[in-house]
Scaffold this motif. Structure first.
Motif, short mmCIF file in Angstrom:
data_model
loop_
_atom_site.label_atom_id
_atom_site.label_comp_id
_atom_site.label_asym_id
_atom_site.label_seq_id
_atom_site.Cartn_x
_atom_site.Cartn_y
_atom_site.Cartn_z
N TYR A 49 -77.49 -19.84 110.73
CA TYR A 49 -78.36 -19.12 109.79
C TYR A 49 -79.41 -20.04 109.16
O TYR A 49 -79.99 -19.73 108.13
CB TYR A 49 -77.58 -18.29 108.76
N LEU A 50 -79.67 -21.14 109.84
CA LEU A 50 -80.82 -22.00 109.53
C LEU A 50 -80.76 -22.60 108.14
O LEU A 50 -81.78 -22.79 107.48
CB LEU A 50 -82.14 -21.25 109.71
N MET A 51 -79.54 -22.90 107.70
CA MET A 51 -79.43 -23.61 106.43
C MET A 51 -79.43 -25.11 106.69
O MET A 51 -79.97 -25.88 105.90
CB MET A 51 -78.14 -23.21 105.72
N SER A 52 -78.82 -25.51 107.79
CA SER A 52 -78.74 -26.93 108.12
C SER A 52 -79.41 -27.18 109.46
O SER A 52 -79.63 -26.25 110.25
CB SER A 52 -77.28 -27.39 108.21
N ARG A 53 -79.73 -28.44 109.69
CA ARG A 53 -80.27 -28.83 110.98
C ARG A 53 -79.24 -29.70 111.70
O ARG A 53 -78.49 -30.44 111.05
CB ARG A 53 -81.57 -29.64 110.80
N LEU A 74 -89.86 -20.64 109.41
CA LEU A 74 -88.43 -20.37 109.28
C LEU A 74 -88.11 -19.12 108.45
O LEU A 74 -87.21 -18.37 108.82
CB LEU A 74 -87.70 -21.60 108.71
N ARG A 78 -85.35 -16.32 109.35
CA ARG A 78 -84.18 -16.07 108.50
C ARG A 78 -84.05 -14.59 108.18
O ARG A 78 -82.96 -14.08 107.99
CB ARG A 78 -84.29 -16.86 107.19
#
Ligand SMILES: Nc1ncnc2c1ncn2[C@@H]1O[C@H](COP(=O)(O)OP(=O)(O)O)[C@@H](O)[C@H]1O
Ligand SMILES: [Mg+2]
Lengths: 221, 291
Positions: A49-53, A74, A78
């Protein structure tokens, strides 16, 4: 649609909590992610869910290579992902219905329609009487259902849920699973992290298992 | 009710004191600005008064020649282009000038006094002082002309210094305001970290999140700015009353023109804008650090 290739992840300078993760999720598929506590389920979902890379490897979301997608693109991605966070992440100062309405509101939808839709969803998860309640006055299970309603209101392409049935009784648990299946039938790709293996038996889904940061496939569909 | 207004919870951390800080800042900046404006205007007034006057003083060791020199000087002065009026002051006038210092009745009759000629200059044409002084020297060798020039120079320097200080104070206040708003915004961001994170994760743009903080701080700043401006206006009106009661020609008159009212109104607006932009930049920068 979602592809992880040789993905590794670590928090800061810590050890790798995910190692050599490889998978591909087709559009409209349904997945469980199991594994003991601390195995890295939540970490894997955070990447989704694109909180971390990731600290290494390649992640492709909806056809976009995450390593080269600029930061300003992004938010749009999201919005295509609905998330049920493990600790709900509800906003304490907003009512249940305002929490649920938020994802549509920030995209600029007509506010009357949004409120109407949010109310319907809350009725559907059995909270018709609690529309104006603040999260602090809700039980764990009720909060969870508000969180789920918020995750699905935007008709996301991908629905990610972290232990979504952890705080509800079995009857409500199967009702929520039913909601996820409905979403799935409408075309949403669903990924549910759970350590509750009883959930797995009622649903036809692929099952991925994490153990010490490594992924294996128990059943593929 | 717009849902955006309630998106941030009440800022206990940053909301309570900020309007008061802004009020104090606006109060001080408005007073400094109006001091600068008043000095600017008084300077013009003083300069007009002083450049339109000159004095010729005739003091001689041989008192018997003084009266004759005064007569000659008056003739030359009245004939000079640019001189509107030239009048000799009587002994009575001089005594009246001295009495405030020496006390009334203390000026004895045999106190030697110079003779003074008060010269009023016409606005046009400009007097050629060099030519005038050399002409005077021929007919009245003991005459000394005083054009108040060094006085004017010193007044201008003083006024410019006061203005520079006023501008410096306004700039310092602006910088302090920016610093305070940066801290308040950071405190607000920290207090509302959960809200920011949720908005971010459900796909809120940085500009949207910054916009919420921005309008919140704008409201606080406007509230504070109005209080500060009202307090400053009260102070200025009181000062204006006080100075007009004093009524001396040398006490700067506090009188506010419509243009100056605009400048003073601009102070709280500038404070509000500064606050808003600072909050926005602070939030945008801190958001840029998360994924
Ligand atoms: N924010 C964090 N900072 C550092 N380490 C973390 C953080 N979150 C999780 N971890 C560590 O990563 C590992 C995997 O955690 P997590 O992904 O939460 O597992 P699960 O969801 O399967 O219980 C654990 O060892 C945990 O201690
Ligand atoms: Mg977890």
């Amino acid at each position: 649609m979602i592809r992880f290739e040789n993905v590794g992840m670590r928090y800061g300078m810590g050890p790798e909590v995910l190692r050599d993760i490889n998978f591909h999720l087709r559009p409209g598929s349904f997945h469980f992610l199991t594994g003991p506590s601390g195995a890295g389920k939540s970490s894997l979902l955070k990447l989704m869910y694109l909180m971390s890379r990731p600290s290494r490897g390649l992640i492709t979301m909806f056809g976009h290579n995450m390593a080269t997608t600029p930061r300003r693109k992004l938010p749009a991605l999201r919005r295509r992902i609905g998330v049920v966070f493990q600790d709900f992440h509800l906003l304490d100062h907003l009512s249940a219905i305002d929490n649920v309405a938020l994802p549509l509101r920030i995209t600029g939808f007509n506010d009357e329609k949004v409120v109407e839709h949010a109310g319907e969803l809350l009725k559907w998860v059995g909270l018709a009487e609690r529309l104006q309640a603040r999260p602090a006055t809700l039980s764990g299970g009720e909060k969870q259902r508000v969180a789920i309603a918020r995750a699905v209101i935007g008709r996301p392409s991908l629905l990610v849920a972290d232990e979504p049935t952890g705080n509800v009784d079995p009857a409500m648990g199967s009702r929520l699973m039913h909601l996820f299946q409905e979403m799935n039938k409408l075309g949403t790709t669903v990924v549910i992290a759970t350590h509750d293996v009883t959930l797995l038996k009622d649903v036809e889904a692929s099952v991925m298992a994490l153990e010490n940061g490594r992924l294996s496939f128990l059943s593929r569909r | 009710m717009d849902w955006r207004k309630n998106l941030l919870p009440d800022h206990r951390a940053s909301g309570q004191y900020l309007p008061w800080v802004i009020a104090v800042m606006v109060y001080l900046a408005t007073l400094a600005a109006s001091a600068g404006l008043t000095v600017n205007k008084s300077l013009g007034q003083w300069r007009d008064d002083l450049t339109r006057n000159a004095t010729v003083q005739i003091a001689s060791a041989r008192p018997d020649s003084v009266a004759q020199q005064v007569e000659a000087a008056l003739k030359v002065l009245r004939a000079a282009p640019g001189v509107e009026k030239a009048e000799a002051l009587s002994r009575g006038d001089l005594v009246a000038l001295l009495e405030p210092w020496l006390g009334s009745g203390n000026v004895s009759n045999d106190l030697p006094m110079p003779s003074l000629i008060e010269v009023t200059l016409a606005p046009e044409p400009a007097v050629d002082f060099k030519a005038l002084v050399s002409k005077l020297a021929k007919v009245a060798p003991d005459a000394r002309m005083d054009t108040h020039e060094s006085w004017i120079d010193r007044l201008i320097t003083l006024a410019r210094t006061v203005q520079a200080i006023a501008i410096g104070i306004v700039v310092l206040i602006a910088l302090a305001t920016v610093a305070i708003v940066v801290f308040a915004t950071r405190a607000g961001l920290a207090a509302d970290q959960q809200v920011v994170e949720v908005l971010h994760l459900i796909g809120g743009q940085d500009t949207f999140i910054a916009g919420r903080f921005q309008s919140h701080f704008l409201r606080l700043a406007l509230r504070g700015g109005i209080v500060g401006l009202a307090a400053a206006a009260t102070t200025i009106v009181m000062l204006a009353r006080f100075t007009s009661e004093l009524g001396g020609s040398f006490v700067p008159k506090v009188h506010i023109s419509p243009f100056e009212i605009l400048i003073l109104l601009a102070v709280p607006l500038a404070a509000a804008l500064t606050t808003m932009i600072t909050a926005r930049i602070t939030v945008m920068r801190s958001l840029a650090r998360i994924t």
